[in-house]
Design a protein around this motif. Structure first.
Motif, mmCIF file in Angstrom:
data_model
loop_
_atom_site.group_PDB
_atom_site.id
_atom_site.type_symbol
_atom_site.label_atom_id
_atom_site.label_comp_id
_atom_site.label_asym_id
_atom_site.label_seq_id
_atom_site.Cartn_x
_atom_site.Cartn_y
_atom_site.Cartn_z
ATOM 1 N N UNK A 214 40.558 84.802 76.829
ATOM 2 C CA UNK A 214 41.528 84.094 76.002
ATOM 3 C C UNK A 214 41.029 84.079 74.569
ATOM 4 N N UNK A 215 41.917 84.355 73.623
ATOM 5 C CA UNK A 215 41.553 84.374 72.213
ATOM 6 C C UNK A 215 42.043 83.096 71.542
ATOM 7 N N UNK A 216 41.121 82.366 70.950
ATOM 8 C CA UNK A 216 41.463 81.200 70.147
ATOM 9 C C UNK A 216 41.884 81.682 68.763
ATOM 10 N N UNK A 217 42.963 81.128 68.224
ATOM 11 C CA UNK A 217 43.462 81.586 66.937
ATOM 12 C C UNK A 217 42.828 80.847 65.756
ATOM 13 N N UNK A 218 41.510 80.786 65.773
ATOM 14 C CA UNK A 218 40.751 80.346 64.607
ATOM 15 C C UNK A 218 40.312 81.601 63.866
ATOM 16 N N UNK A 223 36.966 80.391 50.779
ATOM 17 C CA UNK A 223 36.667 79.052 50.293
ATOM 18 C C UNK A 223 37.804 78.503 49.439
ATOM 19 N N UNK A 224 37.934 77.193 49.456
ATOM 20 C CA UNK A 224 38.925 76.536 48.603
ATOM 21 C C UNK A 224 38.649 76.894 47.148
ATOM 22 N N UNK A 225 39.719 77.192 46.415
ATOM 23 C CA UNK A 225 39.572 77.513 45.004
ATOM 24 C C UNK A 225 39.129 78.934 44.718
ATOM 25 N N UNK A 226 39.016 79.761 45.744
ATOM 26 C CA UNK A 226 38.544 81.144 45.555
ATOM 27 C C UNK A 226 39.699 82.027 45.085
ATOM 28 N N UNK A 227 40.059 81.911 43.820
ATOM 29 C CA UNK A 227 41.150 82.691 43.247
ATOM 30 C C UNK A 227 40.589 83.811 42.376
ATOM 31 N N UNK A 248 35.128 85.439 48.573
ATOM 32 C CA UNK A 248 34.245 84.291 48.796
ATOM 33 C C UNK A 248 34.629 83.649 50.124
ATOM 34 N N UNK A 249 33.911 83.995 51.172
ATOM 35 C CA UNK A 249 34.301 83.616 52.522
ATOM 36 C C UNK A 249 33.840 82.221 52.898
ATOM 37 N N UNK A 250 34.676 81.528 53.647
ATOM 38 C CA UNK A 250 34.304 80.274 54.298
ATOM 39 C C UNK A 250 33.459 80.642 55.520
ATOM 40 N N UNK A 251 32.368 79.979 55.737
ATOM 41 C CA UNK A 251 31.472 80.326 56.847
ATOM 42 C C UNK A 251 32.013 79.864 58.194
ATOM 43 N N UNK A 252 33.091 79.073 58.195
ATOM 44 C CA UNK A 252 33.637 78.514 59.427
ATOM 45 C C UNK A 252 35.041 79.039 59.677
ATOM 46 N N UNK A 253 35.280 79.564 60.876
ATOM 47 C CA UNK A 253 36.626 80.008 61.248
ATOM 48 C C UNK A 253 37.522 78.789 61.475
ATOM 49 N N UNK A 254 38.784 78.885 61.090
ATOM 50 C CA UNK A 254 39.681 77.730 61.168
ATOM 51 C C UNK A 254 41.071 78.138 61.647
ATOM 52 N N UNK A 424 53.569 71.883 72.369
ATOM 53 C CA UNK A 424 53.398 72.356 70.996
ATOM 54 C C UNK A 424 52.240 71.656 70.290
ATOM 55 N N UNK A 425 51.725 72.308 69.262
ATOM 56 C CA UNK A 425 50.524 71.822 68.583
ATOM 57 C C UNK A 425 50.688 71.963 67.069
ATOM 58 N N UNK A 426 49.738 71.393 66.354
ATOM 59 C CA UNK A 426 49.601 71.607 64.920
ATOM 60 C C UNK A 426 48.116 71.592 64.601
ATOM 61 N N UNK A 427 47.736 72.067 63.421
ATOM 62 C CA UNK A 427 46.321 72.149 63.057
ATOM 63 C C UNK A 427 45.831 70.825 62.502
ATOM 64 N N UNK A 428 44.592 70.491 62.814
ATOM 65 C CA UNK A 428 43.970 69.287 62.275
ATOM 66 C C UNK A 428 43.748 69.443 60.768
ATOM 67 N N UNK A 429 43.374 68.364 60.110
ATOM 68 C CA UNK A 429 43.190 68.395 58.659
ATOM 69 C C UNK A 429 42.143 69.416 58.228
ATOM 70 N N UNK A 430 41.069 69.546 59.016
ATOM 71 C CA UNK A 430 40.012 70.488 58.650
ATOM 72 C C UNK A 430 40.192 71.871 59.272
ATOM 73 N N UNK A 431 41.230 72.036 60.095
ATOM 74 C CA UNK A 431 41.482 73.325 60.703
ATOM 75 C C UNK A 431 40.522 73.696 61.817
ATOM 76 N N UNK A 432 39.777 72.740 62.316
ATOM 77 C CA UNK A 432 38.793 73.035 63.365
ATOM 78 C C UNK A 432 39.335 72.801 64.764
ATOM 79 N N UNK A 433 40.506 72.169 64.876
ATOM 80 C CA UNK A 433 41.062 71.893 66.199
ATOM 81 C C UNK A 433 42.578 71.853 66.115
ATOM 82 N N UNK A 434 43.197 71.856 67.285
ATOM 83 C CA UNK A 434 44.643 71.690 67.387
ATOM 84 C C UNK A 434 44.946 70.314 67.948
ATOM 85 N N UNK A 435 46.001 69.695 67.437
ATOM 86 C CA UNK A 435 46.403 68.378 67.928
ATOM 87 C C UNK A 435 47.848 68.474 68.409
#
Length: 512
Positions: A214-218, A223-227, A248-254, A424-435
């Motif tokens: 099973x593939x988790x869609x994280x 990074x924020x502000x990486x324009x 500029x990559x975020x080190x955490x998949x989300x 159905x689900x939605x992403x948490x504020x930090x993108x680390x989980x589904x709620x």
């Protein structure tokens, strides 16, 4: 000793009759296309009107200091497109190391679906129009709000201001409620279902059944502000086809939670990744999620597989993606050659700083979004999610949109659009989980439409496409998929009533 050469193949037709029937079937489908009216392709006239080609795509060719293309190089580019001679493409001068993206694909033929040169698109907005101004203003606001969580749109000052200002544009064509852009319609698509539930489709969040795993869609994001491309020197180098900096990559998949995450998803996805993922999720929902037209739903002795089963729909989702891209490439290179938003951003910057004088609509020049970009970055350039900016092929229509439109259309033909998606689900504020999500019921049809819009307009979130690129690209992909389904309709042995689906315009189409 027995005779081992006796006929053993079963079936109602002899080999000769079968071959003739197969030939006649292909011939009838080919003849059907010759009976369609010839297409009259129209463009917005910008390329002819502006002799300096400021309204035409030219990335990768050599440019002067204000980013205007070398006219001799552009003439060579047009010559190759007019003649189709492979050696003429090799003669196109480049401004750097980055090559043009496969312009000869515009001449390809295929053996299924309508010929790519017979597809139709309306003309995109003109360079100096209020429509173009509204689309560009939306892109500036998308860039400013990239790091705002979709769930915060109704309370974040940036998105509140964006909705208010876009409502004031005289020809902004995004979705509205009572002629007003709201935080609930902001940056969304225009298909049935786009305004229902979370911004992101369930098919971009739910786990994907993938064989024995099973593939988790994280997903990897930045990074924020990486324009990028906010300094003029960097912008000009990239227009000339020079290499760009690293992301500029975020080190955490989300899980996808904002415009930056969505833009990064459509940065590295393979062509039909979104429709394929949706197909695998849908196949796991069971028989109730299948279209009532599937002939094996009523069978007491058979199930679908090669036809009207997983192998069938998975094949078509992949097959139509390339056919849709062929239609896109024809329109991009041989009809419209629309400039990319980053190119237009250079025109805005040079006009606003007095380096050049261009007929840019006043509504854009007076935009608060543009003022905020200048205050934050010191230029009027469009901040880009990708270090390299857009690809080296013209903007209109969006290739991602054409693929998404075609793949989603296939899925709507095989699955029950009114089926309610479980859990159905939605992403948490930090993108680390589904709620869990429970505010409304979400159907397959609506969430497939939303998936198509997410993929199409996700490219807008990155700054590489216009809204009309995505909207019209979805419709073009849909038309391609319908033509492919029509070609295959008479190839099946089963008692089959035909495919039925709802288009992106909400109309019911029956392919009998």
């Amino acid at each position: 000793m027995g005779n081992n050469n006796k006929k053993s193949a079963l079936g109602p037709l002899s080999t000769e009759k079968r071959r003739k029937k197969a030939y006649d079937l292909r011939k009838r489908r080919a003849q059907a296309y010759t009976k369609l009216p010839l297409v009259n392709h129209t463009c917005n006239g910008d390329e002819r009107f502006f002799s300096n080609k400021i309204a035409s795509f030219s990335k990768g060719l050599p440019h002067n200091t204000v980013g205007e293309v070398n006219l001799q190089a552009y003439k060579t580019f047009i010559k190759a497109l007019k003649t189709g001679v492979p050696d003429h493409f090799e003669a196109i001068p480049l401004g750097g190391d980055v090559k043009l993206a496969n312009p000869q694909a515009a001449f390809v033929y295929d053996l299924i679906g309508s010929d790519c040169h017979q597809t139709v698109l309306p003309a995109p907005p003109a360079f100096n129009s209020a429509w173009q101004a509204g689309e560009m203003a939306e892109l500036y606001w998308r860039a400013l709000a990239r790091d705002v969580h979709f769930n915060e749109y109704d309370r974040n000052p940036l998105t509140i201001e964006a909705a208010k200002e876009l409502s004031s544009f005289s020809d902004f064509r995004g979705p509205k409620v009572n002629e007003v852009v709201t935080t609930g319609t902001l940056f969304r698509g225009e298909t049935p279902g786009d305004l229902e539930g979370p911004y992101i489709s369930q098919f971009l969040w739910k786990d994907i059944p993938f064989g024995a795993t099973t593939i988790s869609q994280r997903y990897r994001t930045t990074k924020a502000g990486a324009d990028h491309m906010t300094s003029y020197g960097e912008w000009l180098n990239i227009q000339n086809g020079l290499k760009s900096s690293a992301p500029l990559l975020d080190s955490t998949a989300r899980y996808i939670r904002n415009g930056r995450d969505l833009g990064e998803y459509v940065h590295y996805d393979f062509t039909y990744q979104g429709p394929l993922s949706a197909c695998l999720i849908l196949n796991d929902f069971g028989r109730d999620a299948l279209s009532p037209n599937i002939p094996y739903l009523a069978s007491s002795s058979q199930g679908g597989f090669v036809t009207f089963g997983a192998a069938h729909v998975l094949d078509l989702v992949a097959k139509v993606s390339r056919v849709a891209l062929q239609a896109a490439w024809y329109q991009k290179f041989l009809v419209h050659r629309r400039l990319r938003p980053e190119e237009f951003g250079g025109r805005v910057h040079n006009h606003a700083t007095g380096a050049a004088n261009y007929p840019i609509h006043s509504e854009l020049l007076d935009s608060q979004g543009l003022s905020k970009v200048f205050k934050q970055f010191g230029t009027y350039l469009l901040p880009m999610s990708y270090p390299e900016g857009c690809p080296t092929h013209p903007a209109y229509p969006a290739g991602h949109a054409c693929i998404a439109g075609s793949g989603v259309t296939i899925l709507k033909a095989f699955f029950n659009e009114s089926f309610i998606i479980p859990n159905p689900v939605t992403a948490s504020d930090d993108g680390l989980s589904l709620v869990p999500y429970s505010n409304s019921k979400l159907t397959i049809g609506n969430e497939l439409n939303k998936l198509a819009s997410n993929i199409a307009l996700g490219r807008d979130m990155a700054g590489v496409h216009w809204r009309s690129d995505g909207n019209e690209g979805l419709k073009l992909g849909e038309a391609v998929a319908i033509s492919v389904l029509r070609d295959f309709r008479k190839t099946y042995n089963e008692k089959f009533k035909g495919f039925t689906l709802k288009t992106f315009d909400g109309k019911v189409v029956a392919i009998k």
